[in-house]
Design an enzyme around this catalytic site. Structure first.
Site, PDB file in Angstrom:
ATOM      1  N   CYS A  29      37.233  45.661  44.283  1.00 35.92           N
ATOM      2  CA  CYS A  29      36.678  45.016  43.086  1.00 35.92           C
ATOM      3  C   CYS A  29      35.269  44.463  43.257  1.00 35.92           C
ATOM      4  O   CYS A  29      34.341  44.851  42.546  1.00 35.92           O
ATOM      5  CB  CYS A  29      37.564  43.842  42.670  1.00 35.92           C
ATOM      6  SG  CYS A  29      39.308  44.188  42.498  1.00 35.92           S
TER       7      CYS A  29
ATOM      8  N   HIS B 257      34.064  37.362  40.226  1.00 30.83           N
ATOM      9  CA  HIS B 257      34.373  37.873  41.572  1.00 30.83           C
ATOM     10  C   HIS B 257      33.127  38.137  42.419  1.00 30.83           C
ATOM     11  O   HIS B 257      33.127  39.019  43.278  1.00 30.83           O
ATOM     12  CB  HIS B 257      35.228  39.161  41.480  1.00 30.83           C
ATOM     13  CG  HIS B 257      36.109  39.340  42.696  1.00 30.83           C
ATOM     14  ND1 HIS B 257      36.835  40.491  42.946  1.00 30.83           N
ATOM     15  CD2 HIS B 257      36.366  38.509  43.736  1.00 30.83           C
ATOM     16  CE1 HIS B 257      37.498  40.357  44.081  1.00 30.83           C
ATOM     17  NE2 HIS B 257      37.229  39.170  44.571  1.00 30.83           N
TER      18      HIS B 257
HETATM   19 CA    CA Z   1      39.552  46.304  41.087  1.00 30.72          CA
END
Ligand code: CA
Length: 444
Positions: free
Chosen positions: A76, A131
């Protein structure tokens, strides 16, 4: 002398009416939508049968879908770092997901697409998953985004009663959010467009669907009662929620008559997690082999769409390899913003390739490094070293494997022993790139 300058200017102006300059007057909105951990097979435009994705299919039909669309990693955070900078994230040490440390986040040396568009007068907003660092200095509103609604980490509960200590933020303040999270992100994205429809805007809509935890609403689960496997049923309901909310956002653009003035991109941040050793979600990557966390195609080739009504072809399948790094230079070109050579971008502006003005390929070579795993795609040849867990073995590392993706999309016929010269050629290209990269700033 002055006369000459006038003459040169008169001649030069039409010559520099490139894609970017001619688009400048319009200054289109930029909408980048990201799905999380989606299976390659799990959209209608890739042939999915058990989960309808009518809004994503309509988006693909309205523009270009990329059959060889890649991201720069199988995880990610690294691919989001590449997306927002237009640079291979390994160049600045963002090779793995950051932990929670105070210095784990998108390095402050990097300029984001939001920084660039904000500087050009765009209203900028992130709705969804960040993130790219939880510390204050990495907060989205310090990285070019005027507005932020979402969460800072890598995953989040979808229901408020299951959120525990983790919170949804509006800006830097906790938001008292009662809705199912994917619906809340759709609502906030529509509200952002409503607030900024009068001026150019950049909206980064980063869903955490269909990443774990596997939470879906009862109403949507009922729709998929015919899917026997519980995990796949929940995944289907989560995918339906994302598709519906993408439909709400596209509907808002239509209602506001902004379709012809909005460049829309859609990608998944990495492939579906399907193997042991990752938190699986019920996704399917066929006909690709491999999973999230591998450099096989299943980890890095993703659903990938670009649409701009009236400016790009419709219903087109673009076969040449592209990568999410291309979205930043493409968006900047659409906005008429020059990128300085010192920006050292790895992505390219896709617009002239898609309109047919340029007939060569955007990339001859694409490269990956994820710890000890690697891959290079050069033409249709792919050299890869991947996690043996993808083959059902204990985690480890394979030898070099060589595949010809033109007739072996599933990476099942290793040609390394038959073509040692090709292995050496690709290895040399990869090592040259590898030597340019930084050491990872944190562990994987
Ligand atoms: Ca991901």
């Amino acid at each position: 002398m002055t006369r000459w300058l006038v003459l040169i200017a008169a001649v030069a102006v039409p010559l520099v009416m490139t894609d970017s300059v001619s688009a400048q007057a319009k200054r289109p909105n930029i909408l980048v939508i990201v799905g999380d951990d989606m299976g390659y097979a799990d959209v209608g435009f890739h042939g999915c049968r058990d989960i309808p994705t009518p809004h994503l299919d309509a988006l693909a039909k309205s523009g270009v879908r990329f059959t060889n669309g890649y991201v720069t990693g199988p995880y990610c955070s690294p691919t989001r770092a590449g997306l927002l900078t237009g640079r291979y994230q390994q160049r600045f040490g963002h090779e793995f997901n950051p932990g929670g440390g105070p210095n784990a986040g998108l390095p402050l040396s990097e300029t984001t697409i939001a920084d660039r568009l904000k500087a050009a007068g765009y209203a900028t907003g992130l709705v969804g998953k960040w993130h790219l660092g939880g510390a204050e200095k990495f907060h989205p509103q310090r990285r070019g985004f005027d507005e932020f609604f979402g969460f800072l980490g890598g995953a989040h509960s979808y229901f408020p009663e299951k959120r525990g200590g983790r919170t949804i933020l509006r800006g830097t303040e906790p938001a008292d959010e009662a809705e199912y999270l994917t619906d809340a992100f759709g609502r906030e994205a529509v509200a952002f467009i409503e607030r900024h429809k009068a001026k150019p805007f950049f909206l980064y809509l980063a869903f955490n669907a269909v990443h774990t935890p596997m939470h879906a609403t009862d109403e949507r689960l009922k729709r998929f009662a015919s899917i026997a496997d519980e995990q796949r049923r929940t995944y289907a309901a989560m995918m339906a929620a994302m598709d519906e909310n993408i439909g709400r956002v596209l509907g808002k653009l239509r209602t506001e008559k902004l379709e012809e003035n909005t460049l829309i991109a859609f990608i998944s941040d990495n492939g579906g997690p399907t193997m042991k050793g990752v938190t699986i979600n019920g996704s399917i990557n066929t006909p690709l082999r491999g999973s999230k966390r591998t450099t096989l195609e299943g980890g890095i080739r993703v659903p990938f769409v670009l649409s701009w009504k009236g400016m790009l072809p419709t219903g087109k399948a673009f076969e040449s390899p592209v990568i999410q790094l291309d979205l930043l230079p493409t968006a900047l070109a659409a906005a008429g913003i020059e990128t300085k050579p010192h920006a050292k971008l790895d992505g390219v502006n896709l617009l002239p390739f898609l309109t047919g003005k340029v007939t060569s390929q955007p990339h001859e070579t694409l490269l990956w490094r994820f710890g000890q795993q690697m891959a290079i795609r050069h033409g249709n040849w792919k050299l890869v070293r991947y996690d043996t867990a993808a083959d059902g073995a204990k985690p480890g590392l394979t030898k070099y494997k060589l595949y010809n993706l033109a007739d072996d999309l599933g990476e099942s016929h290793d040609l390394a022993a038959d073509k040692p010269d090709k292995v050496k050629e690709l290895e040399a290209l990869w090592k040259k790139w590898d030597a340019e990269l930084a050491k990872p700033l944190w562990g994987g």
